[in-house]
Design a protein around this motif. Structure first.
Motif, PDB file in Angstrom:
ATOM      1  N   UNK A   1      42.497 -99.215  16.539  1.00  0.00           N
ATOM      2  CA  UNK A   1      41.689 -99.909  15.544  1.00  0.00           C
ATOM      3  C   UNK A   1      42.108 -99.441  14.158  1.00  0.00           C
ATOM      4  N   UNK A   2      42.422-100.378  13.279  1.00  0.00           N
ATOM      5  CA  UNK A   2      42.853-100.070  11.924  1.00  0.00           C
ATOM      6  C   UNK A   2      41.915-100.725  10.919  1.00  0.00           C
ATOM      7  N   UNK A   3      41.620 -99.987   9.870  1.00  0.00           N
ATOM      8  CA  UNK A   3      40.761-100.508   8.802  1.00  0.00           C
ATOM      9  C   UNK A   3      41.627-100.971   7.635  1.00  0.00           C
TER      10      UNK A   3
ATOM     11  N   UNK B   1      36.507-102.330  10.461  1.00  0.00           N
ATOM     12  CA  UNK B   1      36.700-102.583  11.888  1.00  0.00           C
ATOM     13  C   UNK B   1      36.198-101.421  12.735  1.00  0.00           C
ATOM     14  N   UNK B   2      36.327-100.206  12.208  1.00  0.00           N
ATOM     15  CA  UNK B   2      35.851 -99.038  12.950  1.00  0.00           C
ATOM     16  C   UNK B   2      34.340 -99.082  13.127  1.00  0.00           C
ATOM     17  N   UNK B   3      33.625 -99.452  12.079  1.00  0.00           N
ATOM     18  CA  UNK B   3      32.157 -99.553  12.163  1.00  0.00           C
ATOM     19  C   UNK B   3      31.760-100.612  13.179  1.00  0.00           C
TER      20      UNK B   3
ATOM     21  N   UNK C   1      38.964-105.898  17.924  1.00  0.00           N
ATOM     22  CA  UNK C   1      39.113-105.018  16.766  1.00  0.00           C
ATOM     23  C   UNK C   1      40.329-104.112  16.904  1.00  0.00           C
ATOM     24  N   UNK C   2      40.727-103.809  18.153  1.00  0.00           N
ATOM     25  CA  UNK C   2      41.903-102.981  18.370  1.00  0.00           C
ATOM     26  C   UNK C   2      43.210-103.750  18.365  1.00  0.00           C
TER      27      UNK C   2
ATOM     28  N   UNK D   1      29.842-102.204  18.710  1.00  0.00           N
ATOM     29  CA  UNK D   1      30.105-102.966  19.934  1.00  0.00           C
ATOM     30  C   UNK D   1      30.221-102.043  21.141  1.00  0.00           C
ATOM     31  N   UNK D   2      30.847-100.883  20.975  1.00  0.00           N
ATOM     32  CA  UNK D   2      31.004 -99.961  22.103  1.00  0.00           C
ATOM     33  C   UNK D   2      29.657 -99.400  22.556  1.00  0.00           C
TER      34      UNK D   2
END
Length: 406
Positions: free
Chosen positions: A77-79, A137-139, A262-263, A144-145
């Protein structure tokens, strides 16, 4: 305290609201002949869900930082890095007051005079300022996880406890002996955990990523909390467990598809999305209305006379069904894009805070296309002029050579 209890008994816990005609709260009291591991549902049992919701929030905080954050890095996952704007008090105050709207022409003229900036500088500042507020994207991956873990555990545990029950296969068994039905401890904890989790979602809605269906999500959470709470108090536990199981069956697939999206795992995301779409459409548009809603509306009348709880419970189920139709429409739009465009471009519910950014990006693309078209037309006209000049020059040279030859 006693006065408050009397008021609650007088206005809220009237047996006419919660129980069918001819039944009273005395009939629902526990006795010594109850088998071990069973209980009668009592309204006071639900008070435990409020501190449980706070416990879920604390557990989520730890989970997102200890487990979800390292997992996001493992999945790639990259922001996106946004440009940080210079703090300008007047522009910042205007932005905080009108966060969801672009400044109008008159607003920009006024800000030009106040800040001594050009129109282009002001528009650029607002664009970069809005980009700073976009969730990373990390947030989104961490949220989601967390939901994926809960929905997957809830569905697995719910299916394991319900698959051997008679009402799982024959829905008319939901009403045999109603309302004097014992509740197994496993189903009691299934109810308590689900209600506590939805309380935590409602409490965190202001800090979570906002989507286009934000209002529908609020309605869904409130309707779910009322549905779970009322069904427990009125001992609609058997049919209530089926409602929760149907909803949990597809939710964890949606959250897992988001995680891989997101990943950047596009193929895995597409496969999970197709699985989610099929299960969602089957369970929410076929199983839920034809089996669960039907048994609460029609089959239940063979066992008791309608009362307030009957109408209230079915009204909440119909609210959920209306939301299912709304979300099914969004999913079918995504299925159309997947089938005819070859990929799932994005979640139709959108993880963006608003649609302003999308409109602005489209506007920028359109303006660039217009400028590119203008440049192309100018280049074309210039090229045509060059060709005409070359032809004219060559014609003059030919005439001059022919005259010299003569």
């Amino acid at each position: 305290m006693q006065r408050m209890e009397r008021l609650l008994n007088q206005w809220l816990w009237q047996q006419e609201y919660w129980l069918p005609p001819g039944m009273s709260w005395k009939d629902m009291k526990m006795d010594g002949r109850m088998p071990k591991g069973s209980r009668y549902p009592l309204p006071r049992d639900l008070l435990f869900t409020l501190p449980l919701a706070l416990g879920f929030i604390a557990l989520r905080y730890v989970f997102e930082r200890v487990i979800a954050l390292p997992l996001s890095r493992c999945l790639g996952v990259r922001d996106r890095v946004w440009v940080r704007v210079t703090f300008i008090p007047k522009l910042e105050a205007f932005y905080l007051k009108n966060r969801k709207q672009m400044p109008s022409q008159s607003d920009i003229l006024g800000l030009e005079k106040q800040c001594s900036l050009t129109r282009r500088q002001i528009e650029t500042w607002f664009r970069h300022r809005r980009n700073q507020d976009k969730p990373s994207n990390t947030k989104k991956f961490c949220e989601a996880s967390w939901r994926f873990v809960f929905y997957f555990i809830a569905f697995s545990a719910g299916l394991a406890t319900l698959i051997d029950t008679p009402w799982f296969w024959d829905h008319r068994e939901c009403w045999q002996g109603y309302p004097k039905q014992l509740v197994a401890d496993a189903h009691y904890w299934y109810y308590i955990m689900e209600l506590g989790f939805y309380w935590s979602l409602l409490l965190c809605v202001s800090v979570d990523v906002k989507r286009k269906d934000f209002k529908e999500q609020i309605i869904h959470h409130i309707a779910t909390i009322l549905l779970i709470g009322f069904s427990y108090c009125a001992n609609y536990v058997r049919v209530g467990t089926l409602v929760m199981l149907v909803h949990d069956s597809s939710d964890f697939l949606l959250e897992s598809a988001k995680m891989f999206n997101y990943g950047g795992w596009r193929k895995t995301c597409d496969v999970l999305f197709v699985m989610f779409s099929v299960i969602f459409l089957v369970t929410r548009l076929i199983v839920f209305p034809s089996r669960i809603v039907y048994t609460t509306l029609v089959d239940s009348l063979d066992f008791f006379q309608p009362f307030f709880g009957y109408y209230f419970f079915n009204a909440l189920l119909l609210v959920l069904q209306a939301l299912h139709i709304f979300w099914a429409w969004l999913i079918l739009r995504m299925v159309y894009k997947f089938v005819f465009l070859g990929k799932v471009e994005r979640d139709e519910r959108s993880d963006e805070e608003s649609e302003v950014e999308e409109e602005e990006e489209k506007g920028e693309e359109c303006s660039w296309e217009q400028r590119k078209g203008t440049l192309n037309s100018k280049f074309a006209s210039l090229a045509n002029n060059c060709v005409l000049n070359n032809l004219t020059h060559q014609r003059r040279n030919m005439s001059y050579r022919m005259a010299n030859t003569r």
